[in-house]
Every structure is written in C-alpha cells, then in structure tokens.
Scaffold this active site. Structure first.
Site, PDB file in Angstrom:
ATOM      1  N   SER A 470       0.859  -1.189   0.068  1.00  0.00           N
ATOM      2  CA  SER A 470       0.209  -0.040  -0.025  1.00  0.00           C
ATOM      3  C   SER A 470       0.850   1.143  -0.072  1.00  0.00           C
ATOM      4  O   SER A 470       1.644   1.531  -1.128  1.00  0.00           O
ATOM      5  CB  SER A 470      -1.011   0.090   1.103  1.00  0.00           C
ATOM      6  OG  SER A 470      -1.764   1.022   1.146  1.00  0.00           O
ATOM      7  N   ASP A 481      10.600   6.168  -9.653  1.00  0.00           N
ATOM      8  CA  ASP A 481      10.050   6.830 -10.912  1.00  0.00           C
ATOM      9  C   ASP A 481      10.780   7.953 -10.852  1.00  0.00           C
ATOM     10  O   ASP A 481      11.277   8.523 -11.994  1.00  0.00           O
ATOM     11  CB  ASP A 481       8.674   7.131 -10.869  1.00  0.00           C
ATOM     12  CG  ASP A 481       7.966   6.025 -10.779  1.00  0.00           C
ATOM     13  OD1 ASP A 481       8.363   4.860 -11.251  1.00  0.00           O
ATOM     14  OD2 ASP A 481       6.772   5.873 -10.375  1.00  0.00           O
ATOM     15  N   LYS A 495      -0.852  -4.410  -3.319  1.00  0.00           N
ATOM     16  CA  LYS A 495      -2.290  -3.910  -2.957  1.00  0.00           C
ATOM     17  C   LYS A 495      -2.240  -2.307  -3.536  1.00  0.00           C
ATOM     18  O   LYS A 495      -1.883  -1.420  -2.936  1.00  0.00           O
ATOM     19  CB  LYS A 495      -2.427  -3.962  -1.454  1.00  0.00           C
ATOM     20  CG  LYS A 495      -3.792  -3.449  -1.167  1.00  0.00           C
ATOM     21  CD  LYS A 495      -4.078  -3.445   0.278  1.00  0.00           C
ATOM     22  CE  LYS A 495      -5.873  -3.296   0.665  1.00  0.00           C
ATOM     23  NZ  LYS A 495      -5.949  -1.630   0.359  1.00  0.00           N
TER      24      LYS A 495
END
Length: 698
Positions: A470, A481, A495
């Site tokens: 999560s 990124d 998740k």
C-alpha cells in the site's frame, strides 16, 4: 491493522464431512433485517464499487460456485446430489441478493450443516471403541481436493474420512509424548470432534448471512467485504487501538488459520515468535490452560480465543511456515498488549562497510508503518508525532554522523496514512506529484508534496520485501520513478486499491472505491513494485500478496503525469548488479537464502499428498529435514560455526546461534551468525555505497 480486522472474513472451514438423507434439515432462517442487508449490499456493489459490476446470470453462476467453495472447499461434505438439488441458485443468486430472497441460500447452508453434523457424529462414534491402525501399506492422502468432483456416493466420502481419521491419528502419534497410546490419541481426537460439533450446532442466522455475503463480495475483489453488526463493533474498537491481543493479521487457508502479517511493534512482532505463513493449530490460555485445537474452526472464533486482556499470556501451537511436515509443530508464548505509537516509530542506525581497509558509514532508517497521531494533529499540537517528522529527525542524526548514504527500510511495512507516504517522499524531492488515485467514475486526483526544498539530497535506497504494501509501494514507486534512489529487495505485495467503510441498515460494507497509480501511470495493483536489484525471498507469491488472493483486480495503466527526473540510477544497474552478485555468492546467508527459497518451492510443488504408512512418512520427513539440515550446516560452516546435529526450526536455530556455538579459536561472536534479515540490511548498505561511488566517479 491487527488480527481482529481479519476476523471479518469469517468462514466455516471445518475438517469434516457428513452422511445422511437429502431431505432438507431445519436450520437458521433469514430475518427481515438480513434480507434488507443483502439488498443494500447488491446496491452498494452495483453503484459504489470501483469496477463495473454486472450482477447477471454469469455472475450468479460464479457466486454460487463461490458459496459452495466457502462452505465445502475440500469437497468433503456435500454429495453431488446435494449440489444438484440447489442448482436453481446458479441462475438465481443475483435475485437472492437483489431482492433479499434468502430462503434457498439458507436451505443450502442447512443441508451442509446436516451433512457436517452427521459426519462429526460418525467420527465420534468411530472413535468410541478406540483406534487400531497398523500404519502400513501404500495409502496416501491428498492434501488439496478443491478441484475434485463432488462425490456421488456416501461410500466415497466414508473412505475419504477413514483416511483423514487415520492421518489425524498418525499425526497425533508422531507428535505425541512416548507414553501416549492409542487410547489417549482416540480420546484426544474424539474430544476435538465433540467440540467442533458443539460449535456447529450453535450456528445462527447471522452466521449464515456472513458466509453468504462473503461469497458474494469474494467474487468482486478480495478487499470488498460485509461486516455484521458484531464484526463492525470489533473493527471500530480495534481502530481506536483499545482492543488488545498479539498484533497479527490472520486469514483462513483451507482448514487452517494462517498468519498473513504482523503489526509492527506489536507483541508477536517484538517477541519474534510468529512469522508470516505460520499456521496455528491450537490455542491455550495462560501458562497451563488446555490447548484448544483450532484446525477447522471458524476464523472469528480463533480470533476470539487469541485476543484477551493486556498482560495475559496466550499459547499458540503452530506449524512453522517452513515446516516440511505438519507433525512438526511447536508452542510459542506471547503476552498480550496494545500497540503503542512509540513502538511503531521510525529508528535509525549506522552500518559500517569496509572497503580496501577503509571504513564507510551508511545510515539505515527503519520505518515500520506510515503513522500520524491524528488526535494531536487535529487538536493543533505543533509537536504531533508522525512518520515523516520522525524520519526527518533520524536523517539529522545520520547527517551528524557523516553517513555517505541512507537506506530506508520498508520491509514488512504494510502501509498506513496516505498523507504520510506523500510527505515522506517530500523529504527527498523538491515538490512534485507522488501518486494518482482514480475513482469509480474514472476521475483522477493527483496527490503529492507541495513543500519546497528537500531534507536530504544524498544517495538513497529503499529496501522492500513481499510484505511491503500500500503506502510503502507508493513511496518506493515514487522514489524509483523520480530516479531519486534505488529500490532493492523483493517484489512488494501489490495492493493498489482503496477501500471505504459504509454503513448499512444492518452492518457495514467495506467497498473498493479507487485505485492507486504511479506518476508513470502504472498501477501498483497486483504487480507491486519490482526492485532494481532483487534479493531472493522465502515468501512465495502464491502464499502472501495480492496475487495469492482470489479475484484480485487487474493491473492497468493511466496517463503519466509530468515530473522531474532527479537522477538516472538505471545507467548504473548493470554494474551494481554485477558487484552485488559477486558479493552475495561469497555471502553464506545469501547463498542459504537462495537455496532455501528453491528448496521450499520444490517441496511445495512435490508434496501433493501425504503417506499413511508410518515408516514411509518418517522417511519422507527425514529426507526433507536432511536437505534443510544440509543447507543450514553449509551456511554455518562458511561462517565458522559448529554444525548442527539435527534440523530444528529456523527460529530455534537463530536462538542457538550464539558465541557459545562457535569455536573459541575462531574468535566468533554472535554477529558471526548474522541472521538473513540482517544480511539484507548490510547488503543494501553495500549496494548504496557502490551507487554513491559510481555517482561520484561520473
């Protein structure tokens, strides 16, 4: 989230079967409140769920099969004629849900309960005169029957249950004290089945509703679920941190209750007594309370046995995750307590890495969860606690130590407050988006860090594992990124969905309402975050993680957003991986970890049945233990430690691995037998130092 939240998935997964006539038994009948709850669940799914839900005949067929799987997952209770008698539900499950027409659903449960009670009585009668098995011959018992066809005749189920009873007796015999004979074993088993029968007889209409709606929501996704009024009350208490227990999230797996994760800072986590994928087979109260067998018991009933007042002790008889045979159980003791914020707080240390005779310092910050003291924050307290604030303080400490890089350890971090994941990213970037959230209508909201400046701009890496979920995945994905740092470890949980809790007229529904996406547009759902440099993992993707859950929502993409690149770690990955591989090939703990992971996977694939021949069973167990022992002793010899004479569970081995184990001439210390978890931290520090040096040389 603690084990009490997991109790919402209550499902009767008993060990046994049943005989008898196909006549409908009298059982619980639905109330008007329960009918209304079913209709409201249908409306919530159709109009509130993230996915486009169509409750048609095709869905009805899947829901009917799911209900059968919830009731009788091992095809051990119902006969094919029982299923045929209720075939009308295959196209009417949607009507039962929409209109609250629950009679046939409840009648099917009554048939199942009739079969179950009859089989328990059959087992009890069978044990009345004791047992007399010779444990010879070539019989084997299949471990998984979920894909078997429904038995056509009662004789087939009788034969199955004769094997199951023989296996239960053999298992008890292999694990029992030497002075326990067949009479004692028969009495133990008879008492187990009598207790199960007593529990089954207490099933009420509310229990049936929970099972029915569990099947309904389970066809949609694994995180959407119905909470009965009593389950809602327990959940509310737990969310206020006033419900006391051991701090473990549990789930049903066949006839067992399995540990899926541990609450950071909780009693089980601090005691190191339980591990994810351990299976609980018995629960006892205090130091000498009777051990209650919980194999086949409903999940919520197991939870009720485990939780209790702060300061009290609970004993759990568990099959370790890595056990090669279910007879290899051991008992752990855990003192119940509440989880305090300070027990989950971030902490740091300095790891020293030696290169060419020169010492280098790498900082490591452990972040067990993404937390914030909401009460203090809402009250306007300027000094409220949060994971971001605490990590900032740890960064300052590490800067004062002149570290050359920082590792953020998010292993076992199951998530927490989304705002904290965003603000934590903000410590390492100068403003920018962190995550996209798309709702059921396709609208995308962008969240991120709006504060200018960075708190730390040096070399950074994030250490993750299969239990990083999560918010942890949002943080790790954003760092990756942005090119702000490396991600090392194993693939994360996967998740990538958001749930809300909505009130119904009777109970509540936890509904998946949105999905997380990285700033690149890729979802974290199902696939999680793939590390730049992978470590072997003992947790299989089929055991823990989103991919291990039925009907998980798929991975997909949305449009990427604009963001700034802070670095290009990918240009160094080939070199970093080569250096990493060269190191770990010489690291006994990493060699052990990789070989152990391969062995565990092979044993899992091979062990589809179990022998009912005592000598064969022992040979199989000894052969598997010999492989475990060989791997462990290769590791120990490489570390200069005394080899073990026999295989013992890894946790016991860790306790045994101390200074006393090693030859004095080698001047070995406790750190010589560095646990695998610790070895991962040290290797993450080594990788980060390589990265820092490559950047400096560029």
């Amino acid at each position: 989230m603690s084990l009490f939240a997991a109790a919402r998935r209550a499902a009767i997964l008993s060990l046994l079967l049943v005989v008898c006539t196909p006549a409908l038994a009298e059982g619980p009948t639905p109330t008007d409140e329960q009918r209304q709850a079913a209709a409201e669940v249908a409306e919530s799914l159709r109009y509130g769920h993230y996915a486009d839900i169509n409750l048609d005949d095709e869905w009805s067929s899947r829901a009917f099969q799911r209900y059968l799987d919830v009731l009788d997952p091992q095809r051990a209770y119902l006969l094919s004629r029982d299923v045929d008698d209720f075939q009308d539900l295959e196209t009417r499950f949607d009507e039962a849900l929409d209109n609250g027409e629950l009679e046939r659903v409840y009648e099917l449960y009554a048939r199942y309960q009739e079969r179950l009670e009859a089989r328990l009585e059959w087992l009890i009668d069978r044990l009345e005169d004791g047992i007399d098995y010779d444990y010879q011959g070539n019989e084997r018992l299949a471990l998984d029957r979920e894909n078997e066809a429904w038995a056509k005749h009662q004789d087939a189920l009788d034969r199955l249950w004769e094997k199951r009873l023989k296996n239960a007796a053999l298992t008890q015999s292999l694990s029992a004290p030497d002075d326990e004979g067949d009479t004692d074993i028969a009495e133990t088993l008879r008492e187990r089945y009598e207790n199960q029968l007593s529990r089954v007889e207490q099933t009420n209409a509310e229990d049936v509703l929970v099972l029915f709606l569990s099947a309904v929501t389970g066809t949609i996704d694994p995180h959407t679920e119905y909470l009965s009024p009593s389950q809602s009350e327990s959940f509310d208490i737990q969310m206020k941190l006033s419900l006391e227990g051991i701090g473990a999230l549990l789930q049903s797996e066949g006839e067992y209750v399995k540990v899926s994760s541990l609450v950071p800072g909780g009693p089980a986590d601090k005691s190191d007594a339980l591990q994810p994928a351990d299976r609980i087979v018995a629960v006892g109260q205090g130091e000498d309370g009777e051990m209650v067998n919980v194999v086949g018991m409903r999940l919520d009933e197991v939870v009720d046995l485990i939780r209790g007042p702060k300061g009290s002790t609970v004993r759990l008889d568990v099959i370790p995750a890595k056990a090669v045979d279910v007879t290899r159980t051991h008992t752990v003791r855990i003192t119940r307590d509440t989880v305090k914020l300070e027990d989950q707080a971030a902490s740091s240390e300095v790891v020293t890495v030696t290169r060419d005779g020169e010492e280098h310092k790498i900082g490591v910050i452990d972040v067990p969860t993404f937390y914030v003291d909401f009460d203090a924050w809402q009250a306007g307290d300027s000094d409220y606690r949060s994971s971001t604030r605490d990590v900032a303080k740890e960064i300052d400490k590490l800067k004062a130590e002149n570290v050359e890089g920082i590792v953020l350890d998010l292993r076992n971090n199951g998530g927490g407050a989304l705002q904290e994941a965003n603000s934590l990213v903000g410590l390492f970037i100068d403003r920018g988006p962190t995550v996209q959230v798309r709702d059921a209508r396709g609208r995308i909201n962008l969240y991120g860090d709006s504060d200018s400046g960075t708190h730390y701009d040096g070399p950074l890496s994030v250490l993750v594992n299969r239990l990083s979920a999560s918010a942890s995945e949002i943080f790790a994905g954003a760092i990756q990124d942005y090119g702000r740092g490396l991600v090392v470890g194993s693939q994360t949980f996967g998740k990538g969905t958001v749930q809300t809790l909505n009130d119904l007229s009777h109970g509540q529904i936890k509904l998946t309402r949105a999905k997380f996406y990285r700033i690149t547009g890729e979802s974290t759902q199902l696939r999680g975050v793939e590390p730049d440099i992978a470590f072997p993992s003992l947790i299989g993707k089929d055991d823990i993680g989103e991919s291990a859950l039925d009907n998980a929502l798929p991975w997909d993409q949305v449009r990427a957003v604009q963001y700034r690149q802070y670095g290009t770690p990918q240009r160094y990955l080939a070199t970093l991986r080569d250096k990493h591989e060269a190191r770990v090939q010489q690291n006994p703990n990493f060699v052990y970890l990789e070989r152990e992971a391969r062995l565990a996977k092979r044993l899992q694939e091979q062990q589809t049945s179990i022998s009912l021949n005592r000598e064969q069973r022992q040979r199989e167990m000894e052969a598997q233990e010999a492989e475990q022992l060989s791997l462990e002793n290769q590791r120990r010899r490489a570390l200069g430690l005394e080899p073990l004479d026999e295989w013992i569970d890894a946790r016991e081995s860790a306790e045994a691995s101390s200074a006393e184990d090693a030859p004095e001439s080698d001047d070995a210390s406790a750190e010589d037998d560095e646990p695998v978890d610790r070895a991962q931290v040290v290797e993450a520090a080594e990788i980060l130092l390589d990265y820092a040096h490559l950047q400096d040389a560029a």
